[in-house]
Scaffold this motif. Sequence first.
Motif: not given
Length: 486
Positions: A330, A334, A429
Amino acid sequence: MSAFPYRTLMVQGTTSDAGKSTVVAALCRLLKRAGVRVAPFKPQNMALNSAVTRDGGEIGRAQALQAIAAGVEPHTDFNPVLLKPSSDIGAQVIIHGRVRAEMNARDYHQYKTVAMAAVLESHARLLAQYETVIVEGAGSPAEINLRDRDIANMGFAEAVDCPVVLVADIDRGGVFAHFVGTLACLSESERNRIAGFVINRFRGDIKLLEPGLDWLERETGKPVLAVLPYLHGLYLDAEDAVQSVTPREGKFRVLVPSYPRMSNHTDFDPLRAHPEVDLRFVREGEAIPGADLIVLPGSKNTRADLDWLLRQGWKDAIHRHLRYGGKVIGICGGFQMLGRFVDDPDGVEGAAGRSEALGLLDMGTTLTPDKRLAQVGGRCVFDASSPDAAVDGYEIHMGVSNGAALARPVFEIEGRPEGACSDDGQVLGSYLHGMFDKASACAALLRWAGLHSEHAVDAAALREASLDRIADASAPLLDSILQSSL
């Protein structure tokens, strides 16, 4: 060339995506080669692809590319007004690189007098520092509903009294109608300002085009300054629209959900260029195929795009993907979606409230009015098999993430931990845009995801080569400009 004869020259288009950005970049590169101190400029840009400048502001991605072409550091004066759509009727208004307000279209129309003052202020500063300024218009000057208080096209050209070159894309068809129709929508003074035409993306036998060129010049009384070829395989940062991707069957497949407010999809350009990667953007209503890696991109409206993601069935698809051993990354918005929740108590991106997120990382995010803007660099720490792989990028986000997952960072950025990894090593992420740009980091991330490749994508070298290609192809345009009296 000792000097360019025009302090300001503007490039406008008959339509969006006519090629204004690339023509400006090409002229900037050609003038740089000739020893002219040149700066790019776009008075007003509406785009979700943006870049961070050295002075800590935010501008359109295309102007950062044009700055590279000109051999200068990107600066907020190159794009004094940036609009980042957050809904169909509203946008974040950024003036001189800083967020000024969230406005709907009607309120922004009233605000344009203030925005124009910022535009003229930036233009004056650039004229004081550079020999010439090459200006990119926005959309088309023929958009009648936007003529009042226009700051992006003829409104600017009239205010600074500069000549205009008009570009049209022949690959779309109807190029002669585009030129003649645009002139018909302009006032007499604006028509007089058009110095000539540029036909972009031509492929075929130029002899077959010549009767049309002769007709156009007779009909309008204006010259065709150049016919530029269609160039395939360019590596250039897109201003906004997602470029089409040719599937590569049998390669390492990467899926990216194309949600409505996806931002900075230029993050994926190095993957698009990698010969062993099959990158696919999955749009609304499309089936979600199997993949090796799923990447959730940035978002201008995280909660709204998260809701879209859930409605499209991505949560079930991601969990199925992870059960089969796939990996998930991500980026920025995201990254926020990977946590347990996204909280917007002050209504920063829309109606105040909290959204339950995907729950793949033990963390939560609270959106805040302050936007972090920074160019950063560091090293990868997410995988012991890739120790100290260098990474560069930039941060553009509103919000703070907290939780246990942050104890397992993805990168070390200027001495601080950044990002988060899941305990099982399948999900990571980060707020870092551009994480794939540097060959070492791209290779490390793909190796973590399961692709062991000897091929390295050097994004900077590809970009430079493409800028040189468009400059070489546009040399006849510069010659015509120098030989004519605009």
